[in-house]
Design an enzyme around this catalytic site. Structure first.
Site, PDB file in Angstrom:
ATOM      1  N   SER A 176      35.695  44.370  43.149  1.00 37.36           N
ATOM      2  CA  SER A 176      36.094  42.982  42.931  1.00 37.36           C
ATOM      3  C   SER A 176      35.140  42.308  41.946  1.00 37.36           C
ATOM      4  O   SER A 176      35.054  42.724  40.795  1.00 37.36           O
ATOM      5  CB  SER A 176      36.148  42.235  44.265  1.00 37.36           C
ATOM      6  OG  SER A 176      36.813  41.007  44.144  1.00 37.36           O
TER       7      SER A 176
ATOM      8  N   HIS B 188      43.979  44.368  47.974  1.00 37.66           N
ATOM      9  CA  HIS B 188      42.637  44.218  47.436  1.00 37.66           C
ATOM     10  C   HIS B 188      41.603  44.958  48.266  1.00 37.66           C
ATOM     11  O   HIS B 188      40.626  45.460  47.747  1.00 37.66           O
ATOM     12  CB  HIS B 188      42.277  42.732  47.363  1.00 37.66           C
ATOM     13  CG  HIS B 188      41.049  42.449  46.554  1.00 37.66           C
ATOM     14  ND1 HIS B 188      40.966  42.726  45.209  1.00 37.66           N
ATOM     15  CD2 HIS B 188      39.833  41.931  46.904  1.00 37.66           C
ATOM     16  CE1 HIS B 188      39.766  42.387  44.757  1.00 37.66           C
ATOM     17  NE2 HIS B 188      39.066  41.914  45.758  1.00 37.66           N
TER      18      HIS B 188
END
Length: 713
Positions: free
Chosen positions: A566, A683
């Protein structure tokens, strides 16, 4: 020359050749990339500067053209990976590492304790009711769907423990539905709430508060901007269409609102946020007929979190006028700042969390980038510091304000998770559950060092390696960092959620974790030092970590790999495009790369206070200096393995798609530039064991092969 001398000379040549044969085993695997079309007509102009965006068409992840491109990229990656001889060995070893019983900290609801457990390789953890003789399955997410794409994300029990509300996602997306289970009669209820995203479940009486966005446009669920979040109340047994609107702000579409009820259900807390690190705070007395929310703080200058209440008083953890956080007590009858009472003052250590358990204040601090546990009385007087096994992290606290038992999970870089039970009467601990992992952590050491960044700032970094390891500049090394949003990288056995560290360590390697600026290891000041126009300091810190490892004989550029997830993936992308000579391998995982357009997708707008935007000239110039996509120019880049997920609606996969396309077009050597995109994933890879193992196997195989290091099991 005698025959004997000739014989020994020949033997020396043979031995020397044998010693160097490992290098020759790692031949370049030839790759033929499918040409990615460019649309040269797509050009934006910012502050007089034209910026081409030829791969913008890849932002449409559902178009047939993009799907064909993804299929080609997948085949290219698989053709490469299957030629790595030790790929299956790594996968088999990861299966052994993961094949152990896991248990979360138990949570009390009503008369029972509940915990998430996994017998080893189950795809998702199962929620159990714990018993004296045997545990009972309450929810088995592995049965939610045939293909395992429905994921149990979060859950919360009603006050009396009779009902359970739980959130389920589809294919890893942040969009969720909420379902209910009757724990007393052991049956599902008909209630089904849909269209929920970034929401708590806050029980009150016979229902709960939650947050949701308006229904997204057709085909825009995974990419459309999320705005106008609202808070509703759902009464159990009624359809969602009858839910009561509790709060809406029509004037500020770019604000999120989360609801929280205190344990006694006396107060409803409303937190409003425009960014991830600050919020306004309001409350409503649920015993009153007054439906208005009363402000505690109505600006966004700091972070405020209600950790509990004592009667009319709210206990609030905040970094307001305290970058390393403090705990204040706020009288709901007089919530103005001048009446606040400081219970735990700011100290030299970062006050990370606070909990109201057993009539005590149980806190975790960060000191030297690792956790400490300290207990205070309700007046803020220090009672005890709990001795932890070693340098590590404390997570998953569970307890009640009126019970003397609390639970937490401890781990370190080399110690798998251990669940401890804490007695708040005498401050003793006992092991409740210990993971039995096939990994001998006692043979490794953790060393903390400090190095200087480009501007002279001292940065802490952890190094983990086998005891007695010879530092010969030739050790395969994995360097990771985050450096964003005030997040802290502190010792944890599964810091990457992929069990990368054990494989590196078992093969004579070094794992390094740099606590770069932008993170929260040293408080909010450390975070603020690398945001907006100063964001590049994070990447300078990251590169300085690599330079330190090389200068101090831990490794060399040819043996150094970098990984980040991320925001950490952004650090990897920025570092590899600014200093491609410094690394042999780069692994950006679900990362940001297009810093010009990030705010135009899903929840990206909430990151504006971290990065700034192109709509401000100074911020544009800063973004232009490090945005990985826009700094990918013709150069000799490290071997790069980008990972993404098709259902990632937090950092949309278009970031990765566009970045890999541009890197492939600009690579000036034979090192591979590959992308691995998981289907039906989002994610986070925390929930699906099998997919996580497959992804970790490919990352590690790619990394070791391109470091020219064999993996032997």
């Amino acid at each position: 020359m005698s025959k004997l001398l000739l014989f020994f000379s020949a033997m020396l040549i043979i031995l020397a050749t044998a010693c160097n044969s490992n290098e020759s085993d790692f031949k370049n695997i030839k790759i033929t990339y499918h040409q990615t079309p460019k649309d040269l007509s797509v050009v934006d102009t910012f502050w007089g500067t034209p910026i081409a965006d030829p791969y913008r068409w890849l932002e449409n992840g559902t178009s047939p053209t993009t799907r064909d491109w993804l299929a080609q990229q997948k085949q290219t990656a698989e053709d490469y990976l299957k030629r790595i001889p030790f790929r299956e060995d790594i996968k088999n070893r990861l299966h052994v590492l993961w094949n152990h019983e896991r248990c979360s900290s138990p949570r009390r609801a009503g008369n029972y304790f509940y915990a998430l457990k996994n017998n080893g390789l189950q795809n998702q953890d199962i929620l159990y009711r714990l018993g004296n003789e045997r545990d009972t399955v309450i929810l088995d997410p592995n049965q939610f769907s045939v293909n395992g794409t429905r994921i149990l994300e979060d859950f919360n029990f009603s006050k009396d423990g009779s009902l359970l509300a739980y959130e389920v996602s589809q294919g890893g997306s942040d969009w969720r539905m909420v379902l209910l289970w009757d724990l007393e009669f052991k049956r599902p209820l008909l209630d089904t709430l849909r269209g929920i995203k970034f929401s708590n479940i806050a029980w009150f009486q016979d229902g709960f508060f939650y947050s949701r966005y308006p229904t997204p446009e057709q085909g825009k669920a995974l990419t459309g901007i999320n705005t106008f979040q609202q808070v509703f109340y759902h009464r159990v047994g009624t359809p969602q269409s009858e839910d009561e609107l509790v709060f809406a702000d029509r004037s500020h579409p770019y604000r999120n609102f989360s609801a929280q009820t205190t344990a006694d259900e006396r107060f409803l807390i409303l937190a409003a946020e425009e960014s991830l690190n600050s919020n306004a705070l309001y409350f409503r007395d649920l015993t009153s007929n007054d439906l208005a929310f009363n402000p505690i703080i109505d600006n966004f200058s700091a972070a405020f979190q209600v950790v509990g209440n004592i009667g009319n008083y709210l206990l609030v953890l905040t970094n307001y006028k305290a970058p390393k956080y403090r705990l204040v007590q706020i009288n709901t009858a007089r919530p103005e700042e001048r009446y606040w009472q400081e219970i735990i003052a700011e100290s030299n250590d970062v006050l990370q969390n606070a909990y109201l358990f057993g009539g005590k204040l149980v806190t975790t601090y960060i000191r030297d980038a690792s956790n400490r546990v300290r207990i205070f009385d309700l007046n803020g007087n220090m009672q005890q510091e709990i001795q932890l096994p070693e340098i590590g992290s404390v997570q998953d606290w569970q307890g009640k304000s009126d019970e003397s038992r609390a639970f937490f999970t401890f781990s370190s870089f080399t110690r798998p998770p251990v669940v401890f039970e804490l007695n708040l009467n005498d401050y003793t601990t006992r092991i409740f559950h210990e993971s039995k992992v096939a990994f001998d952590g006692k043979t490794y050491e953790t060393r903390q060092v400090r190095y200087k960044s480009k501007d002279g700032t001292e940065i802490p970094m952890f190094l983990v390696f086998k005891k007695g390891l010879t530092l010969d500049r030739n050790r395969p090394t994995l360097l990771i960092a985050n450096g964003g949003f005030g997040e802290s990288m502190i010792p944890n056995f599964n810091l990457t959620n992929l069990y990368l560290f054990p494989i590196v360590l078992e093969n004579g390697g070094i794992c390094a974790v740099a606590n770069i600026r932008g993170g929260g290891e040293l408080g909010e000041t450390w975070h603020q030092a690398a945001i907006k126009t100063n964001k590049n300091k994070s990447f300078e810190d990251f590169q300085a970590a690599a330079e330190y490892l090389i200068a101090n004989n831990y490794t060399s550029s040819e043996k150094l790999a970098i990984y980040g997830h991320s925001n950490g993936g952004l650090a990897v992308g920025a570092a590899m495009t600014q200093r491609p000579d410094l690394f042999a391998v780069a692994i950006p995982d679900r990362s940001l790369s297009d810093l010009f357009r990030y705010h135009q997708f899903t929840i990206g707008w909430i990151w504006k206070n971290e990065f700034g935007t192109v709509h401000n000239q100074q911020e544009f110039e800063a973004l232009q200096s490090y945005s990985p996509l826009h700094n990918a120019v013709p150069a000799s880049y490290p071997a790069t393995f980008i990972t993404s997920a098709n259902n990632d609606d937090y950092v949309v996969p278009a970031h990765s798609y566009k970045f890999v396309a541009k890197l492939q077009a600009n690579q000036q050597n034979e090192k591979p530039i590959l992308i691995r995109t998981d289907n039906n994933m989002g994610h986070s890879a925390k929930k699906q064991t099998i997919k996580k193992l497959e992804e970790a196997s490919d990352i590690l195989a790619f990394m070791f092969y391109n470091l020219k290091e064999s993996v032997i099991y």
